[in-house]
Design a protein around this motif. Structure first.
Motif: not given
Length: 198
Positions: A23, A29-34, A36-37, A62
């Motif tokens: 990241y 963005a995929t790194c951020f989402r992973l 986050h999930d 948030q």
């Protein structure tokens, strides 16, 4: 180490540190989402326990994630990422509670389920024998640092090593601080409740 620098997006099979390094390099963005999930539910759960309000806990989640990603450059991997996330979450919620002058209510509520003092390695019969309402009063008289240490150890059940990682201290220093905090708690209890014991 080469897999830290993948050309494509982060993959779910990657470790936290791999995702963080990817990241930092790619800002994908995929790194951020992973991340986050992986952590959103845990952060929300802790925030809800501390703030006791669903809307506040959602807002806090948030804000905490914003804080985490703004400070990812400071995470060097000396402790587990999950411990660092816990630290950011805990400190954010404590700051929020202090601002709203609700810390006494928080600690009273945390102690509705009494700490499992018997589970401690160095069992302390005097501390364990305190009634919940007495313990609540004693904790409200302690300083923030001492109160936080006792709650992390006995209410949240954190290991000494994790507490040490959380505060960036060695385990011996944390053990000493917990011992001193317990001694303070016992002195306060003696001063406040000695008359009722007799």
């Amino acid at each position: 180490m080469a897999r830290f620098f993948l050309k494509g997006p982060c993959q779910p099979s990657m470790e936290d540190l791999e995702i963080i390094l990817a990241y930092r390099e790619k800002r994908h963005a995929t790194c951020f989402r992973l991340l986050h999930d992986r952590y959103a539910a845990k952060i929300y759960s802790k925030a809800l326990t501390m703030l006791r309000d669903q809307d506040e806990a959602q807002d806090a989640t948030q804000e905490i994630f914003t804080k985490i990603f703004l400070n990812l450059g400071k995470f060097q991997g000396q402790s587990k990422f999950s411990t660092w996330v816990y630290s950011v979450t805990y400190n954010f919620c404590i700051d929020k509670i202090r601002k709203e002058k609700r810390s006494r209510e928080l600690f009273a509520d945390e102690l509705e389920n009494p700490p499992d003092l018997e589970a401690d390695v160095d069992d302390d019969p005097e501390l364990a024998a305190m009634q919940v309402n007495e313990l609540r009063t004693v904790l409200s008289k302690l300083g923030d640092a001492d109160r936080s240490l006792l709650l992390l150890k006995y209410k949240d059940g954190m290991k000494i090593k994790d507490i040490a990682d959380l505060f960036g201290k060695n385990e011996s220093a944390v053990k000493m601080q917990i011992m001193r905090a317990k001694e303070k708690a016992k002195r306060i209890h003696q001063d406040l409740f000695a008359a009722s014991i007799k």
